[in-house]
Every structure is written in C-alpha cells, then in structure tokens.
Scaffold this motif. Structure first.
Motif, PDB file in Angstrom:
ATOM      1  N   SER A   1       0.829  -1.204   0.000  1.00  0.00           N
ATOM      2  CA  SER A   1       0.000   0.000   0.000  1.00  0.00           C
ATOM      3  C   SER A   1       0.862   1.253   0.000  1.00  0.00           C
TER       4      SER A   1
ATOM      5  N   CYS B   1      -8.619   6.844  -3.881  1.00  0.00           N
ATOM      6  CA  CYS B   1      -9.772   6.122  -3.332  1.00  0.00           C
ATOM      7  C   CYS B   1      -9.346   5.170  -2.223  1.00  0.00           C
ATOM      8  N   TRP B   2      -8.298   4.390  -2.500  1.00  0.00           N
ATOM      9  CA  TRP B   2      -7.818   3.423  -1.505  1.00  0.00           C
ATOM     10  C   TRP B   2      -7.315   4.135  -0.247  1.00  0.00           C
TER      11      TRP B   2
ATOM     12  N   SER C   1      -8.794   3.488   3.395  1.00  0.00           N
ATOM     13  CA  SER C   1      -7.960   2.925   4.458  1.00  0.00           C
ATOM     14  C   SER C   1      -8.042   3.774   5.723  1.00  0.00           C
TER      15      SER C   1
END
Length: 385
Positions: free
Chosen positions: A45, A78-79, A83
């Motif tokens: 990530s 978006c992620w 998160s």
C-alpha cells in the motif's frame, strides 16, 4: 505539490499506525500467515502510494500511458481515503466492544450481533458508496434547469436561455463520446447563448483538440462564448485554446467582453481568466462593463462573486467546484472539499440584487467518482418574475 505531499504523509502515517495497532492488538495471536499478509499488504500500500505521488510529475508519468497514470492516481486516492476510514471505524468498533458491560461478551449474543452488524456497515458502506460514484453516478448526465429572477431585467431579456458546459476535463476519466452526449443534450435546449466556462482538460497531454472538436458542434442562436479555467493555466494551453476555439467558431473571453442584442436589449458578457484565490479578484474587470447593458461575468472561480457584484455585474456564472464532486451529508452538515475554499459550491446564490450560478459541470478530477454531485448540463433562464 505541497497539498499532495501532505496527503501522502498523512495517509502513510495513518496506515503505518493502523498496521502497528492491528498487529499489536487483536492480530497479535493470529497465525503467522495472517500477520505476514498484513505486513506485506502495508508495504504494498505504501509503495503504491509513493508511486501514485510521483505520477503527478509529467516527466515520470511520461513513461506510462495516460490512462494508466490517471487511473493509478485516482484509484490510489480512493484506496487511501478508504484505508483511513477503515482504521477509524476499527477504532470505534473496538472502543464499543470494550465499553463496560454487566454481561460478559461471550454471554451477550444481542450485543455481539449488534456490533457485528455495525462493523459490516462501517466497513462495507464506504466501498459500496465509492463504487456507485465511480461506476454509476459519474456517468449519470442530467439537464439542470435554473430559473434566475431579476426584477429589473429588460423586457426583451425575459426568458433568455443560457446553456452552460463547464469542467469537462476530457481525459481518461471522461471519453469524447461522453462529451458528445453532453453536447447533444445542450443542443436540445435550443438556447440563445451557449457558455463554456473552463477546464476543458485536466493536464498537458489530454486530448484538447478532441474536446474542441466536440464543442464546435454546440449550437445556440447567438453563438458560443467562454472563459478559461485553472487547468488551462496549469497546462499552459490558454492561448492555444483561445486561437483554436475561435477557429472552430467559439470565442473565449480573456479579460474581454462581447455584447449581444436581443430585441431592444443588450447583454454584455465579460470573461476573465482563472482568478487565483491568493490574488486580488477581478482587477480591472469594472472596465469590461457596458453602461445600460445587462452585464454578465463569466468566471471559472465562483468565489469572485462578491467582488463581481461590487464591480457592476448583477449575474456571475462559474463552475470549478464540481458541486463538491464527492459530497457526504452527516447530521444535516454537507461535507465536501470545495467548501474549504468557497461558500459557493453548487447552484444559485444571491446577495441583494446580484446572483451567482455555479454548475457542477461534467467531468471529474483526482478521484474518478461523483457522489451526491451528479454531472450536469445547466440551462439558465433569466426571468423578470
């Protein structure tokens, strides 16, 4: 660059703290394979986040197709947001689970079902909402009709129709076919004047000529006028857009004005380049007004409205905000990024006898999603009552 870097640092710290907290908390006794998956997932990530940050630099992004760099950045944003939300949701759920209770957890099935359901909602709802914004609402083009009452409007201007296209952002997030659909929608209004109020593209390398080719098919009785947006400035395409737009039958007003007559009445359209927030607004714009005419200001940034009213413009038309693009209402409060830099986010605002109309526009920026702010073609009707 500084806002993007701040965002990357904030998300990175949040993800690192979240991973550490999970691994030291309820995942402390998890199987080694699960702990390893969490650790490598965090590394992946953070690596993707840094990669997406460097894609904002043209020299780095040039090594990748436009669609890949745009979608990679958009999906990473978006992620990142998801998160952060998930980490916050997890903190809330664990707090609720550890609230003092008279009955032990293992003997309280009602409480356990309640927290399980709450967890599913907190973790699943953002994904569903974002998916709806990316795959559905981003493509839900609508015609918005806005009546603006101006009591002292000249009689021959009563019912004047202005159709507005703004914030097109022709890019991997919006196809030429989508724009052609919006143009056809605009043409169905049979407006007196068509207005294009900036941000035809997002960055240098986006298909500006394709955008202008689609816009040349816009039809209005008195023609097509426009102004420049901040992304024309960022991409360095202001002069090119002005020249090529004129060649295709559109006039982009850059610190300039165009008068049009309707019966015995005159409308004066004045246009300005993008007005940065940190500079004085509309310097010299009062010189573009025409005494005796109904003066309309085209400004991509609607935050200029109070200044425009003082300088003799009873109507300002703009865009820039995308209507917030992603709007979330919590306890009656409207949360969106646009509210950080202007109170004029979406629709009609009035101050005395002056008005500003802000269209949500067509395209998207940053995140390839619209939520609570569907794309639109705006039809403005001027009325005496």
């Amino acid at each position: 660059m500084i806002p993007d870097l701040t965002f990357v640092v904030l998300v990175s710290v949040s993800q690192l703290l979240g991973a550490w907290w999970i691994l030291r908390g309820f995942a402390k006794t998890a199987r080694p394979a699960v702990r390893s998956l969490l650790q490598w997932g965090t590394v992946a990530s953070l690596t993707s986040l840094v990669f997406a940050f460097f894609l904002r630099f043209d020299k780095f992004a040039a090594y990748f197709p436009d669609w890949l760099s745009s979608w990679a950045r958009g999906l990473m944003i978006c992620w990142s947001l998801l998160s952060i939300f998930w980490i916050a949701a997890l903190v809330i759920l664990i707090f609720l689970r550890n609230l003092p209770r008279k009955i032990p957890w293992e003997h309280d099935p009602t409480r356990r079902r309640l927290l399980t359901s709450a967890g599913a909602v907190l973790l699943g709802a953002p994904v569903a909402a974002l998916g709806y914004g990316v795959f559905i609402q981003r493509k839900q083009f609508a015609l918005r009709e806005q009546k603006i009452v101006i009591p002292d409007l000249p009689l021959d201007l009563d019912g004047l129709k202005l159709v507005q296209l703004t914030d097109i952002h022709l890019s991997p997030f919006l196809s030429k076919q989508d724009l052609e659909y919006a143009v056809a929608m605009a043409n169905e209004t049979k407006a007196h004047v068509a207005l294009v109020t900036g941000d035809l593209i997002t960055r240098w390398g986006d298909p500006l000529d394709d955008c202008l080719d689609a816009l040349k098919h816009v039809r209005a009785e008195a023609g097509v006028l426009g102004c420049m947006g901040n992304h024309e400035e960022f991409a360095g395409t202001e002069r090119y857009t002005e020249v090529e737009g004129a060649r295709r039958g559109m006039r982009f007003l850059r610190q300039a004005a165009q008068t049009l007559r309707f019966g015995s009445a005159t409308v004066n359209f004045a246009g300005v380049d993008y007005q940065p927030v940190r500079k004085p607004y509309l310097v010299g714009a009062e010189k573009l007004t025409v005494p005796g005419a109904f003066n309309i200001l085209l400004s991509h940034n609607p935050d200029v409205f109070p200044v425009a009213a003082q300088k003799g413009y009873p109507l300002t038309i703009g865009g820039h905000t995308h209507g917030g693009q992603v709007r979330v209402e919590i306890l009656g409060a409207d949360f969106n990024v646009a509210r950080f830099y202007t109170p004029f986010v979406d629709g009609l605002y009035r101050d005395g006898s002056s008005s500003v109309f802000v269209s949500r526009g067509i395209g998207t920026i940053g995140v390839p999603a619209r939520l609570g702010a569907p794309p639109e073609v705006a039809l403005i009707r001027l009325c005496r009552s």
